[in-house]
Motif scaffolding. Structure first.
Motif, mmCIF file in Angstrom:
data_model
loop_
_atom_site.group_PDB
_atom_site.id
_atom_site.type_symbol
_atom_site.label_atom_id
_atom_site.label_comp_id
_atom_site.label_asym_id
_atom_site.label_seq_id
_atom_site.Cartn_x
_atom_site.Cartn_y
_atom_site.Cartn_z
ATOM 1 N N GLN A 1 4.932 4.772 -7.817
ATOM 2 C CA GLN A 1 4.134 5.908 -7.388
ATOM 3 C C GLN A 1 4.629 7.141 -8.145
ATOM 4 O OE1 GLN A 1 1.464 5.713 -4.333
ATOM 5 N NE2 GLN A 1 1.539 4.224 -5.984
ATOM 6 N N TRP B 1 -5.044 5.204 6.673
ATOM 7 C CA TRP B 1 -4.218 6.041 5.816
ATOM 8 C C TRP B 1 -5.039 6.545 4.644
ATOM 9 C CZ3 TRP B 1 -3.596 0.719 6.189
ATOM 10 C CH2 TRP B 1 -3.801 -0.022 5.017
ATOM 11 N N THR C 1 -4.850 7.429 0.587
ATOM 12 C CA THR C 1 -4.094 7.233 -0.648
ATOM 13 C C THR C 1 -4.621 8.181 -1.714
ATOM 14 O OG1 THR C 1 -3.545 5.662 -2.396
ATOM 15 C CG2 THR C 1 -5.617 5.295 -1.232
ATOM 16 N N SER C 2 -3.730 8.997 -2.265
ATOM 17 C CA SER C 2 -4.136 9.992 -3.264
ATOM 18 C C SER C 2 -3.286 9.919 -4.526
ATOM 19 C CB SER C 2 -4.038 11.402 -2.666
ATOM 20 O OG SER C 2 -2.722 11.657 -2.211
ATOM 21 N N ASN C 3 -2.397 8.926 -4.622
ATOM 22 C CA ASN C 3 -1.549 8.821 -5.810
ATOM 23 C C ASN C 3 -2.344 8.261 -6.985
ATOM 24 O OD1 ASN C 3 0.839 7.666 -7.578
ATOM 25 N ND2 ASN C 3 1.743 9.028 -6.030
ATOM 26 N N ASP D 1 -2.784 2.972 -8.669
ATOM 27 C CA ASP D 1 -3.372 2.018 -7.725
ATOM 28 C C ASP D 1 -2.465 0.799 -7.675
ATOM 29 O OD1 ASP D 1 -4.802 0.020 -6.432
ATOM 30 O OD2 ASP D 1 -6.733 0.793 -7.114
ATOM 31 N N HIS E 1 0.856 -1.172 0.000
ATOM 32 C CA HIS E 1 0.000 0.000 0.000
ATOM 33 C C HIS E 1 0.899 1.232 0.000
ATOM 34 C CE1 HIS E 1 -3.179 -2.804 1.283
ATOM 35 N NE2 HIS E 1 -2.303 -3.240 2.177
ATOM 36 N N ALA E 2 0.332 2.359 -0.324
ATOM 37 C CA ALA E 2 1.056 3.621 -0.252
ATOM 38 C C ALA E 2 0.080 4.700 0.153
ATOM 39 C CB ALA E 2 1.703 3.960 -1.588
ATOM 40 N N GLY E 3 0.564 5.650 0.954
ATOM 41 C CA GLY E 3 -0.311 6.732 1.367
ATOM 42 C C GLY E 3 0.179 7.401 2.628
#
Length: 701
Positions: free
Chosen positions: A212, A181, A183-185, A188, A163-165
């Protein structure tokens, strides 16, 4: 180290010293057969050596005919670093006797436990490269998920969920963490196939192998979207998404911890550098399964002084808790006997057992349970009475933790043996190990003075939170004011802040005030307020000072009186209903506000409840007042009943009615007859209104 067998036998008494006819000076090796003979006889075994405890346990197991540890536990006590290895070694016999007597006491009663269950699902949060490396260390034993923070390189193979965020929240404990969290990048990571087409297509090199997009570099050409058409992983129009998931464990690799508490919850690990990461990985790999710890506290909501009627009084426990395990429950959700009793809520899974909350609690509503204060009181009494019986003088009780404190004292003893400049633990300093130094408070410090100690010293080594130090210092200021106010001069309480051997060696040379008291006979009870009363009463009896009251520091005082502004007080008695300790009461026969000073815990609920702000706290210890004691009820304010102007029945207080008439008299609604109704009882007011209405209707006709 010198050992005086006959003196130890005499000090410990005929029963406790029965096995001390022979003093073994090298028991751990050369005279080990003596231990085996005692073990085979089934004797109660107390070994005055902690260094070779493993050896003795193995010897007991290998000795044919010796009872197992389940049938007959073996106790160990350190008399070497704490007493024998010191420049005062020749004077240490009373201390050694006291330490042996202390070690012979039975263990504290068991307490309930708090359980954790971890299935090994760990979330690793941090920079991509470090998170990937940590995942590789943990993946063989734990279920790893990654929450990436910044650029880096992900492996091509999709081995763990990624995941990222931006982390928006993290709460919980081992086996029950909730991590949120945002996530806005545009990429996906669930849909991304890591085909690298977007990396090749991006002319600004705004995409790296973390998959990302660096939006600061990205322009609006959107070549990446075109090449990702099949997977559909890139969408610049996607709204920011809030995600929340549960995990058993959290490994935080960010430079600054996401949970910035001095005592973070169990199951949360912060590793800002590689050395810390190795230690965290080792602990994480052993963090799967069922775990338990003691439930360190007991809470009596009935006497809690935190809140009444959604008014806040004492917040001492909430303010001092470094683990944020305590929160307010002022909304009256708690129930006891069918009645709403607001107070605090303590989350046992977050509690780390420091005991600071129990030390600062003025009423004893929250108390330490592992062990209770009556057990600690018995330990202190045994230590001091044995020391005095053996001829020891000017005892200083040295309270230290079983962790950093015990380790530092051991280092001091070893240094004193080989370094002529190091003194070591003085013969008059009696070490008392506790789980946490903040768990022992004023009721036990004053009891120690009553039992004959000249001083109480609390050793803090850097493992304690700053709030704990401030809380203990504030409590010590109150205890010092009581002892000095009773006519015992000198510094009787000391907070020793030592991080190394030189600082501890210097701190322990604090001068003794030379207090001489007849040792108290009472046993410390399990109730904090009663324990305080016993200790203060003994000190009062022993005091030669003629003093009626002792002024105490405003901060942290558990004793005190109230000052009532009789010009403001309307005798509404709302303070009586707010008082959690029955210090305030009314009088069924007279219009009086009565007060029992012994019961007052200075929580301030009466002052915050009073609608007229007529109450001021007065921290003090009352010893005598015109022949009365602090245990007796006295009148703080007295009023006259107001009688109805129509029927003469009393229906309120003179102060309240006069205040009401003053406040409402200028209002247009309360003029003429309506003004008179303010001075009538409820029945007459209704009658007068009905009579006036009837007259109006007749006139109209």
């Amino acid at each position: 180290m010198p050992l005086d067998g006959p003196s130890l036998v005499k000090a410990l008494g005929p029963d406790a010293g029965a096995g001390l006819e022979t003093v073994h000076c090298t028991l751990c090796r050369r005279e080990a057969p003596a231990f085996q003979r005692a073990a085979k006889r089934g004797d109660d075994l107390l070994v005055a050596c902690t260094q070779e405890s493993r050896l003795f346990l193995e010897l007991n197991e290998q000795t044919v005919g010796a009872p197992g540890l389940a049938e007959r536990p073996i106790r160990f006590v350190n008399i070497r670093e704490t007493g024998g290895w010191s420049k005062d070694a020749a004077l240490a016999t009373p201390k050694i006797a006291a330490l042996i007597a202390l070690a012979q006491l039975p263990d504290a009663d068991p307490v309930p436990t708090v359980e954790y269950t971890s299935n090994g699902r760990v979330l690793v949060i941090g920079p991509t490269d470090r998170a990937v490396r940590a995942a590789a260390m943990l993946a063989d034993t734990l279920q790893v998920s990654l929450l990436l923070q910044g650029p880096g390189t992900l492996p091509q193979a999709r081995t763990v969920p990624v995941h990222a965020g931006r982390v928006t929240g993290i709460s919980g404990w081992l086996g029950a963490f909730e991590v949120s969290w945002e996530t806005s990048n545009p990429i996906d990571l669930d849909l991304c196939t890591r085909c690298n087409a977007c990396i090749r297509a991006c002319p600004e090199q705004a995409i790296d192998f973390s998959y990302q997009i660096d939006l600061a570099k990205c322009s609006s050409h959107r070549d990446c979207v075109k090449v990702c058409d099949a997977a559909g992983a890139i969408d610049f129009q996607r709204d920011a998404q809030a995600v929340s998931e549960r995990f058993d464990l959290v490994l935080d690799l960010n430079p600054a911890p996401l949970i910035s508490l001095h005592q973070p919850p169990q199951g949360y690990f912060h590793a800002a550098d590689d050395q810390a990461l190795i230690g965290a990985v080792l602990e994480l790999r052993d963090s799967t399964g069922a775990f338990e710890k003691p439930r360190f506290f007991q809470y009596q909501q009935r006497i809690c002084a935190h809140s009444r009627n959604e008014k806040i009084g004492c917040t001492a426990c909430i303010d001092v808790c470094s683990a944020r395990a305590i929160r307010s429950d002022a909304s009256a959700k708690g129930k006891a006997g069918g009645l709403a009793l607001p107070g605090i809520i303590v989350e046992p899974h977050l509690c780390v057992g420091c005991g600071a909350c129990t030390t600062v609690c003025p009423s004893g509503a929250i108390s330490y349970a592992a062990p209770r204060i009556d057990h600690q009181g018995r330990r202190i009494k045994t230590l001091l009475t044995t020391y005095q019986r053996a001829g020891g003088k000017d005892a200083a009780l040295l309270v230290h933790s079983q962790g950093g404190g015990a380790s530092l004292i051991g280092e001091l003893g070893r240094s004193a043996q080989v370094d002529a400049a190091v003194h070591g633990v003085p013969a008059r300093c009696l070490p008392l190990d506790v789980w946490h130094t903040a768990s022992v408070g004023m009721e036990l410090w004053l009891s120690a003075i009553a039992y004959g100690a000249s001083q109480v010293l609390v050793l803090m080594t850097g493992e304690e939170a700053p709030d704990y130090r401030r809380a203990v210092a504030a409590q010590m200021a109150v205890a010092q004011a009581i002892v000095n106010g009773l006519g015992f001069p000198g510094q009787h309480f000391g907070l020793l802040d030592a991080r190394d051997v030189p600082s501890l060696d210097a701190a322990l040379r604090i001068a003794s005030p030379g207090i001489t008291l007849r040792p108290a006979k009472f046993a410390v009870p399990a109730d904090k307020r009663t324990a305080l009363e016993f200790a203060v009463e003994h000190l009062r009896v022993e005091s030669a000072a003629a003093v009626d009251a002792i002024a105490l520091p405003r901060q942290a005082s558990p004793f005190g009186s109230l000052l009532i502004d009789t010009q403001k007080c309307t005798m509404c008695l709302s303070c009586v209903g707010a008082c959690p300790s029955a210090a305030l009461a009314d009088n069924p026969a007279k219009l009086q506000l009565r007060f029992i000073e012994k019961n007052c815990v200075q929580c301030g609920l009466c002052a915050s409840t009073c609608p007229e702000q007529a109450i001021t706290l007065q921290p003090r210890l009352l010893l005598a007042d015109e022949g009365r004691t602090r245990k007796e009820s006295r009148v703080l304010n007295e009023g006259q009943p107001y009688r109805c102007i129509r029927c003469s029945k009393p229906f309120g207080t003179l102060q309240a009615i006069e205040l009401m008439v003053t406040k409402l008299g200028m209002h247009p609604m309360f003029q003429g007859a309506a003004a008179d109704r303010l001075r009538m009882c409820g029945d007459c007011r209704v009658i007068d209104i009905h009579s006036s209405s009837s007259e109006v209707r007749i006139t109209d006709v």
